[in-house]
Design a protein around this motif. Structure first.
Motif, PDB file in Angstrom:
ATOM      1  N   VAL A 185      -5.183  18.899  33.806  1.00 34.02           N
ATOM      2  CA  VAL A 185      -4.224  18.485  34.945  1.00 34.02           C
ATOM      3  C   VAL A 185      -4.557  17.104  35.134  1.00 34.02           C
ATOM      4  O   VAL A 185      -5.410  16.749  35.523  1.00 34.02           O
ATOM      5  CB  VAL A 185      -4.587  19.163  36.389  1.00 34.02           C
ATOM      6  N   ASP A 186      -3.524  16.470  34.765  1.00 28.38           N
ATOM      7  CA  ASP A 186      -3.469  15.079  34.868  1.00 28.38           C
ATOM      8  C   ASP A 186      -2.915  14.171  36.048  1.00 28.38           C
ATOM      9  O   ASP A 186      -1.589  14.552  36.312  1.00 28.38           O
ATOM     10  CB  ASP A 186      -2.821  14.425  33.397  1.00 28.38           C
ATOM     11  N   ALA A 187      -3.998  13.827  37.020  1.00 29.03           N
ATOM     12  CA  ALA A 187      -3.058  13.418  38.211  1.00 29.03           C
ATOM     13  C   ALA A 187      -3.400  11.937  38.591  1.00 29.03           C
ATOM     14  O   ALA A 187      -3.503  11.439  39.688  1.00 29.03           O
ATOM     15  CB  ALA A 187      -4.103  14.302  39.384  1.00 29.03           C
ATOM     16  N   GLY A 209       0.525  22.031  27.201  1.00 30.44           N
ATOM     17  CA  GLY A 209      -0.305  22.619  28.167  1.00 30.44           C
ATOM     18  C   GLY A 209      -1.172  21.726  29.213  1.00 30.44           C
ATOM     19  O   GLY A 209      -1.991  21.901  29.916  1.00 30.44           O
ATOM     20  N   VAL A 210      -0.710  20.470  29.294  1.00 27.44           N
ATOM     21  CA  VAL A 210      -0.984  19.521  30.148  1.00 27.44           C
ATOM     22  C   VAL A 210      -0.053  19.377  31.585  1.00 27.44           C
ATOM     23  O   VAL A 210       1.047  19.446  31.235  1.00 27.44           O
ATOM     24  CB  VAL A 210      -1.282  18.191  29.428  1.00 27.44           C
ATOM     25  N   ILE A 211      -0.536  19.567  32.532  1.00 25.02           N
ATOM     26  CA  ILE A 211       0.215  19.572  33.638  1.00 25.02           C
ATOM     27  C   ILE A 211       0.156  18.021  34.115  1.00 25.02           C
ATOM     28  O   ILE A 211      -1.025  17.781  34.890  1.00 25.02           O
ATOM     29  CB  ILE A 211      -0.086  20.392  34.833  1.00 25.02           C
ATOM     30  N   THR A 212       1.077  17.450  34.372  1.00 30.60           N
ATOM     31  CA  THR A 212       0.887  15.875  35.135  1.00 30.60           C
ATOM     32  C   THR A 212       1.806  16.115  36.184  1.00 30.60           C
ATOM     33  O   THR A 212       2.691  16.555  36.547  1.00 30.60           O
ATOM     34  CB  THR A 212       1.920  15.069  34.054  1.00 30.60           C
ATOM     35  N   ILE A 213       0.909  15.490  37.067  1.00 28.21           N
ATOM     36  CA  ILE A 213       1.340  15.608  38.654  1.00 28.21           C
ATOM     37  C   ILE A 213       1.318  13.855  39.147  1.00 28.21           C
ATOM     38  O   ILE A 213       0.798  13.344  38.845  1.00 28.21           O
ATOM     39  CB  ILE A 213       0.021  15.995  39.212  1.00 28.21           C
ATOM     40  N   THR A 214       2.573  13.775  39.635  1.00 28.95           N
ATOM     41  CA  THR A 214       2.916  12.474  40.300  1.00 28.95           C
ATOM     42  C   THR A 214       3.417  12.830  41.749  1.00 28.95           C
ATOM     43  O   THR A 214       3.704  14.054  42.375  1.00 28.95           O
ATOM     44  CB  THR A 214       4.082  11.864  39.615  1.00 28.95           C
ATOM     45  N   GLY A 215       3.248  11.694  42.610  1.00 31.14           N
ATOM     46  CA  GLY A 215       3.744  11.973  44.005  1.00 31.14           C
ATOM     47  C   GLY A 215       2.730  11.537  44.970  1.00 31.14           C
ATOM     48  O   GLY A 215       1.689  10.715  44.435  1.00 31.14           O
ATOM     49  N   MET A 252      -6.603  23.310  42.692  1.00 33.89           N
ATOM     50  CA  MET A 252      -7.191  24.770  42.629  1.00 33.89           C
ATOM     51  C   MET A 252      -6.220  25.835  42.104  1.00 33.89           C
ATOM     52  O   MET A 252      -6.487  26.469  41.200  1.00 33.89           O
ATOM     53  CB  MET A 252      -7.837  25.346  43.889  1.00 33.89           C
ATOM     54  N   ALA A 253      -5.002  25.656  42.586  1.00 34.17           N
ATOM     55  CA  ALA A 253      -3.856  26.699  42.192  1.00 34.17           C
ATOM     56  C   ALA A 253      -3.642  26.535  40.918  1.00 34.17           C
ATOM     57  O   ALA A 253      -3.221  27.296  40.011  1.00 34.17           O
ATOM     58  CB  ALA A 253      -2.906  26.567  43.008  1.00 34.17           C
ATOM     59  N   LEU A 254      -3.471  25.025  40.644  1.00 33.75           N
ATOM     60  CA  LEU A 254      -2.838  24.638  39.037  1.00 33.75           C
ATOM     61  C   LEU A 254      -4.186  25.114  38.180  1.00 33.75           C
ATOM     62  O   LEU A 254      -3.995  25.769  36.852  1.00 33.75           O
ATOM     63  CB  LEU A 254      -2.636  23.351  39.103  1.00 33.75           C
ATOM     64  N   ASP A 255      -5.566  25.057  38.476  1.00 38.16           N
ATOM     65  CA  ASP A 255      -6.478  25.208  37.429  1.00 38.16           C
ATOM     66  C   ASP A 255      -6.778  26.763  37.320  1.00 38.16           C
ATOM     67  O   ASP A 255      -6.928  27.100  35.935  1.00 38.16           O
ATOM     68  CB  ASP A 255      -7.731  24.713  37.835  1.00 38.16           C
ATOM     69  N   ALA A 256      -6.353  27.560  38.114  1.00 37.43           N
ATOM     70  CA  ALA A 256      -6.194  28.894  37.865  1.00 37.43           C
ATOM     71  C   ALA A 256      -4.923  29.291  37.100  1.00 37.43           C
ATOM     72  O   ALA A 256      -5.010  30.628  36.278  1.00 37.43           O
ATOM     73  CB  ALA A 256      -5.848  29.627  39.220  1.00 37.43           C
ATOM     74  N   PRO A 298     -11.294  27.180  25.484  1.00 38.21           N
ATOM     75  CA  PRO A 298     -10.679  27.895  26.426  1.00 38.21           C
ATOM     76  C   PRO A 298      -9.488  28.288  26.142  1.00 38.21           C
ATOM     77  O   PRO A 298      -8.407  27.608  25.212  1.00 38.21           O
ATOM     78  CB  PRO A 298     -10.931  26.879  27.313  1.00 38.21           C
ATOM     79  N   GLU A 299      -8.912  29.470  26.761  1.00 40.45           N
ATOM     80  CA  GLU A 299      -7.571  29.915  26.436  1.00 40.45           C
ATOM     81  C   GLU A 299      -6.770  29.076  27.319  1.00 40.45           C
ATOM     82  O   GLU A 299      -6.895  28.868  28.436  1.00 40.45           O
ATOM     83  CB  GLU A 299      -7.707  31.176  27.120  1.00 40.45           C
ATOM     84  N   VAL A 300      -5.454  28.586  26.603  1.00 41.26           N
ATOM     85  CA  VAL A 300      -4.493  27.707  27.523  1.00 41.26           C
ATOM     86  C   VAL A 300      -3.142  28.437  27.423  1.00 41.26           C
ATOM     87  O   VAL A 300      -2.807  29.037  26.534  1.00 41.26           O
ATOM     88  CB  VAL A 300      -4.547  26.343  26.673  1.00 41.26           C
TER      89      VAL A 300
END
Lengths: 164, 141
Positions: A156-158, A128-134, A146-150, A99-101
């Protein structure tokens, strides 16, 4: 001489009888067809046609060895005179490209633009990894995901996110 | 390789069955990437629901799913699906760009073109024109 002739007649007769018996016991095409169809169960995509003991194989398989295996399985059956192997070898399509990153710089800007509308969420971008906290409510998190995957991230590490 | 595709088999099968075009399923470092264009917004919703069923709350992080909607073509009507606030319309594609207008929550606007997957050029019924975030715009079907 007479004895010899008598003997010969017996031989001819018995040979004739044997021939008749063998003719009678010769498997019919329908029987061969049934046996061959069973034998081909291990070769999906291959079908057989039987005529006068000659089996014609057709269909498509992924490799030459699959093609040979189908022929071998069919040959073993009683009554099969010969096999015409018309099976085509179609190699499976190559696995899809990686996949294109999105590059970190553009990814960071895009992530920041989205996350600002999600109070309570912190985001970090690295390799290329989005880490989400909170913390976030489930339906809002779904929208965010959905928005982040696009954005074409690598991941997406949650794991550090608490879903309320 | 096969383990992830097995885990998300229902999702991949559903995407195929629903006629998702340009469907691409690939893997990168233990993450399954699913991309494609769903024929309708309902199909996209359905796929996200299946994903959420297999991986509750999308917390495992082993899938990145980027499904666009085929009906979002130039001229299409879009509904503003912000949480409750207005949607900013900007001069250019980027949050650093000046705001040239606003579209209200649930307002219907027109799609002029897609600058990228994220930024779409839209026009409101008042004639305001500019770029807005695609994630807040949903094709009206």
């Amino acid at each position: 001489m007479i004895m010899k002739l008598k003997h010969l007649t017996t031989v001819i007769l018995s040979v004739g009888l044997l021939f008749m018996i063998s003719c009678k016991s010769k498997p019919k095409d329908a029987d061969i067809q049934a046996a061959v169809t069973t034998a081909l169960q291990s070769s999906p995509g291959v079908t057989a046609d039987v005529k006068d003991g000659v089996v014609t194989l057709s269909g498509s398989v992924a490799s030459q060895s699959d093609k040979d295996a189908a022929e071998a399985a069919v040959k073993l059956n009683q009554g099969v005179k010969s096999v015409v192997n018309n099976v085509t070898v179609t190699p499976p399509p190559p696995p899809p490209a990686a996949p294109e990153v999105t590059a970190d710089d553009s990814l960071k800007t895009a992530v920041a633009g989205i996350v600002k509308d999600f109070p309570g969420i912190q985001a970090d971008v690295k390799d290329g990894v989005i880490t989400i906290t909170g913390e976030q409510k489930a339906d809002r998190w779904k929208k965010l995901k959905m928005a982040l995957d696009a954005l074409k991230p690598k991941k997406v590490d949650a794991s550090g996110l608490k879903v309320k | 390789m096969a383990a992830l595709q097995d885990k998300y088999k229902e999702l991949i099968d559903a995407a195929q069955a629903a006629g998702t075009s340009n469907l691409k399923v690939s893997e990168l470092d233990g993450v399954l990437h699913i991309e494609g264009e769903a024929p309708t917004g309902a199909v996209k919703d359905q796929l996200w629901n299946i994903y959420g069923k297999i991986d509750p709350n999308f917390l495992t992080g082993d899938v990145v799913m980027n499904i666009n909607v085929a009906t979002a073509v130039a001229g299409a009507k879009l509904k503003v699906i912000t949480e409750s606030s207005n949607l900013n319309i900007r001069k250019g594609p980027g949050t650093d760009q000046p705001i040239v207008g606003k579209a209200a929550h649930n307002e219907i606007v027109s799609l002029i073109s897609k600058q990228s997957d994220q930024w779409w050029l839209i026009r409101t019924d008042n004639g305001e024109e500019g770029y807005a975030y695609a994630q807040y715009l949903q094709p009206v079907e």
